[in-house]
Design a protein around this motif. Sequence first.
Motif, PDB file in Angstrom:
ATOM      1  N   MET A   1       0.843  -1.180   0.000  1.00  0.00           N
ATOM      2  CA  MET A   1       0.000   0.000   0.000  1.00  0.00           C
ATOM      3  C   MET A   1       0.886   1.240   0.000  1.00  0.00           C
ATOM      4  O   MET A   1       1.834   1.349   0.751  1.00  0.00           O
ATOM      5  CB  MET A   1      -0.877  -0.031   1.239  1.00  0.00           C
ATOM      6  N   THR A   2       0.565   2.177  -0.839  1.00  0.00           N
ATOM      7  CA  THR A   2       1.348   3.398  -0.909  1.00  0.00           C
ATOM      8  C   THR A   2       0.527   4.567  -0.392  1.00  0.00           C
ATOM      9  O   THR A   2      -0.697   4.545  -0.368  1.00  0.00           O
ATOM     10  CB  THR A   2       1.808   3.681  -2.349  1.00  0.00           C
ATOM     11  N   THR A   3       1.234   5.591   0.025  1.00  0.00           N
ATOM     12  CA  THR A   3       0.573   6.803   0.505  1.00  0.00           C
ATOM     13  C   THR A   3       1.218   7.991  -0.174  1.00  0.00           C
ATOM     14  O   THR A   3       2.173   7.845  -0.937  1.00  0.00           O
ATOM     15  CB  THR A   3       0.725   6.941   2.031  1.00  0.00           C
ATOM     16  N   ASP A   4       0.753   9.187   0.171  1.00  0.00           N
ATOM     17  CA  ASP A   4       1.326  10.379  -0.441  1.00  0.00           C
ATOM     18  C   ASP A   4       2.689  10.728   0.146  1.00  0.00           C
ATOM     19  O   ASP A   4       3.327  11.675  -0.280  1.00  0.00           O
ATOM     20  CB  ASP A   4       0.362  11.551  -0.346  1.00  0.00           C
ATOM     21  N   THR A   5       3.162   9.959   1.123  1.00  0.00           N
ATOM     22  CA  THR A   5       4.501  10.178   1.665  1.00  0.00           C
ATOM     23  C   THR A   5       5.515   9.203   1.070  1.00  0.00           C
ATOM     24  O   THR A   5       6.656   9.137   1.519  1.00  0.00           O
ATOM     25  CB  THR A   5       4.515  10.037   3.200  1.00  0.00           C
ATOM     26  N   ASP A   6       5.111   8.455   0.065  1.00  0.00           N
ATOM     27  CA  ASP A   6       5.990   7.487  -0.584  1.00  0.00           C
ATOM     28  C   ASP A   6       6.597   8.060  -1.855  1.00  0.00           C
ATOM     29  O   ASP A   6       5.971   8.864  -2.541  1.00  0.00           O
ATOM     30  CB  ASP A   6       5.226   6.222  -0.986  1.00  0.00           C
ATOM     31  N   ILE A   7       7.804   7.603  -2.146  1.00  0.00           N
ATOM     32  CA  ILE A   7       8.433   7.868  -3.436  1.00  0.00           C
ATOM     33  C   ILE A   7       8.565   6.523  -4.125  1.00  0.00           C
ATOM     34  O   ILE A   7       9.218   5.616  -3.603  1.00  0.00           O
ATOM     35  CB  ILE A   7       9.823   8.507  -3.260  1.00  0.00           C
ATOM     36  N   GLN A   8       7.922   6.373  -5.259  1.00  0.00           N
ATOM     37  CA  GLN A   8       8.022   5.117  -6.006  1.00  0.00           C
ATOM     38  C   GLN A   8       9.283   5.158  -6.855  1.00  0.00           C
ATOM     39  O   GLN A   8       9.460   6.055  -7.666  1.00  0.00           O
ATOM     40  CB  GLN A   8       6.797   4.899  -6.882  1.00  0.00           C
ATOM     41  N   LEU A   9      10.155   4.180  -6.624  1.00  0.00           N
ATOM     42  CA  LEU A   9      11.411   4.100  -7.363  1.00  0.00           C
ATOM     43  C   LEU A   9      11.296   3.241  -8.603  1.00  0.00           C
ATOM     44  O   LEU A   9      12.028   3.441  -9.567  1.00  0.00           O
ATOM     45  CB  LEU A   9      12.516   3.542  -6.457  1.00  0.00           C
ATOM     46  N   SER A  10      10.397   2.262  -8.572  1.00  0.00           N
ATOM     47  CA  SER A  10      10.224   1.357  -9.707  1.00  0.00           C
ATOM     48  C   SER A  10       8.786   0.902  -9.772  1.00  0.00           C
ATOM     49  O   SER A  10       8.157   0.680  -8.729  1.00  0.00           O
ATOM     50  CB  SER A  10      11.134   0.135  -9.560  1.00  0.00           C
ATOM     51  N   GLY A  11       8.323   0.721 -10.975  1.00  0.00           N
ATOM     52  CA  GLY A  11       7.019   0.111 -11.192  1.00  0.00           C
ATOM     53  C   GLY A  11       7.169  -1.393 -11.290  1.00  0.00           C
ATOM     54  O   GLY A  11       8.187  -1.961 -10.885  1.00  0.00           O
ATOM     55  N   PRO A  12       6.170  -2.065 -11.851  1.00  0.00           N
ATOM     56  CA  PRO A  12       6.152  -3.528 -11.907  1.00  0.00           C
ATOM     57  C   PRO A  12       7.304  -4.138 -12.708  1.00  0.00           C
ATOM     58  O   PRO A  12       7.739  -3.581 -13.714  1.00  0.00           O
ATOM     59  CB  PRO A  12       4.820  -3.840 -12.590  1.00  0.00           C
ATOM     60  N   PHE A  13       7.780  -5.281 -12.213  1.00  0.00           N
ATOM     61  CA  PHE A  13       8.766  -6.097 -12.907  1.00  0.00           C
ATOM     62  C   PHE A  13       8.755  -7.489 -12.292  1.00  0.00           C
ATOM     63  O   PHE A  13       8.100  -7.721 -11.288  1.00  0.00           O
ATOM     64  CB  PHE A  13      10.173  -5.476 -12.856  1.00  0.00           C
ATOM     65  N   LYS A  14       9.463  -8.416 -12.899  1.00  0.00           N
ATOM     66  CA  LYS A  14       9.561  -9.784 -12.385  1.00  0.00           C
ATOM     67  C   LYS A  14      10.941  -9.992 -11.783  1.00  0.00           C
ATOM     68  O   LYS A  14      11.937  -9.514 -12.321  1.00  0.00           O
ATOM     69  CB  LYS A  14       9.313 -10.799 -13.489  1.00  0.00           C
ATOM     70  N   ALA A  15      10.973 -10.729 -10.658  1.00  0.00           N
ATOM     71  CA  ALA A  15      12.239 -11.062  -9.998  1.00  0.00           C
ATOM     72  C   ALA A  15      12.192 -12.530  -9.603  1.00  0.00           C
ATOM     73  O   ALA A  15      11.183 -12.999  -9.059  1.00  0.00           O
ATOM     74  CB  ALA A  15      12.444 -10.180  -8.772  1.00  0.00           C
ATOM     75  N   SER A  16      13.270 -13.252  -9.876  1.00  0.00           N
ATOM     76  CA  SER A  16      13.342 -14.676  -9.551  1.00  0.00           C
ATOM     77  C   SER A  16      14.069 -14.891  -8.238  1.00  0.00           C
ATOM     78  O   SER A  16      14.952 -14.116  -7.866  1.00  0.00           O
ATOM     79  CB  SER A  16      14.074 -15.429 -10.651  1.00  0.00           C
ATOM     80  N   ASP A  17      13.710 -15.979  -7.551  1.00  0.00           N
ATOM     81  CA  ASP A  17      14.411 -16.358  -6.328  1.00  0.00           C
ATOM     82  C   ASP A  17      15.413 -17.465  -6.636  1.00  0.00           C
ATOM     83  O   ASP A  17      15.558 -17.890  -7.787  1.00  0.00           O
ATOM     84  CB  ASP A  17      13.432 -16.754  -5.224  1.00  0.00           C
ATOM     85  N   SER A  18      16.113 -17.954  -5.627  1.00  0.00           N
ATOM     86  CA  SER A  18      17.174 -18.945  -5.832  1.00  0.00           C
ATOM     87  C   SER A  18      16.657 -20.301  -6.299  1.00  0.00           C
ATOM     88  O   SER A  18      17.412 -21.093  -6.853  1.00  0.00           O
ATOM     89  CB  SER A  18      18.000 -19.115  -4.554  1.00  0.00           C
ATOM     90  N   SER A  19      15.366 -20.564  -6.122  1.00  0.00           N
ATOM     91  CA  SER A  19      14.802 -21.831  -6.610  1.00  0.00           C
ATOM     92  C   SER A  19      14.264 -21.700  -8.034  1.00  0.00           C
ATOM     93  O   SER A  19      13.723 -22.648  -8.586  1.00  0.00           O
ATOM     94  CB  SER A  19      13.702 -22.333  -5.666  1.00  0.00           C
ATOM     95  N   GLY A  20      14.396 -20.506  -8.619  1.00  0.00           N
ATOM     96  CA  GLY A  20      13.961 -20.291  -9.995  1.00  0.00           C
ATOM     97  C   GLY A  20      12.532 -19.804 -10.134  1.00  0.00           C
ATOM     98  O   GLY A  20      12.075 -19.565 -11.246  1.00  0.00           O
ATOM     99  N   HIS A  21      11.818 -19.643  -9.031  1.00  0.00           N
ATOM    100  CA  HIS A  21      10.446 -19.138  -9.098  1.00  0.00           C
ATOM    101  C   HIS A  21      10.451 -17.640  -9.395  1.00  0.00           C
ATOM    102  O   HIS A  21      11.231 -16.888  -8.825  1.00  0.00           O
ATOM    103  CB  HIS A  21       9.700 -19.378  -7.781  1.00  0.00           C
ATOM    104  N   SER A  22       9.564 -17.237 -10.287  1.00  0.00           N
ATOM    105  CA  SER A  22       9.432 -15.842 -10.656  1.00  0.00           C
ATOM    106  C   SER A  22       8.340 -15.191  -9.805  1.00  0.00           C
ATOM    107  O   SER A  22       7.294 -15.793  -9.563  1.00  0.00           O
ATOM    108  CB  SER A  22       9.078 -15.734 -12.139  1.00  0.00           C
TER     109      SER A  22
END
Length: 116
Positions: A1-22
């Motif tokens: 959840m974001t508020t008006d006191t947040d700075i968004q640095l990045s929008g949506p993207f995919k990131a994988s973990d060490s087991s290969g799950h995205s």
Amino acid sequence: MTTDTDIQLSGPFKASDSSGHSHDVKAIRIFDEGYGIIDVYVDFAAPVDGGLYRDKTLVGNIIDRLRALGYVGPNFTHSDTGLQERKLIVLEAPEEFAAFAKSKGWKNLAEEFDDE
């Protein structure tokens, strides 16, 4: 959840973990001001396993995203265990992150006391 006191640095993207799950990351954000140490909030579209905030591959992919956006500096560590949630990982940025955060509008409240 974001508020008006947040700075968004990045929008949506995919990131994988060490087991290969995205994982679908919704956003990376920070609060717009703070006292030196910056917590970086990584919001996920779906719940993630409780220990994923310790997964070096996943955290590395998040940091790679920030580097692609202009961050230059060392890797992050995870923040307090109590801050981690089902759809949120909180990372603690190193000191070098402050310059990048300032370029995005972050204000270091500790600097107000440097003149005294």
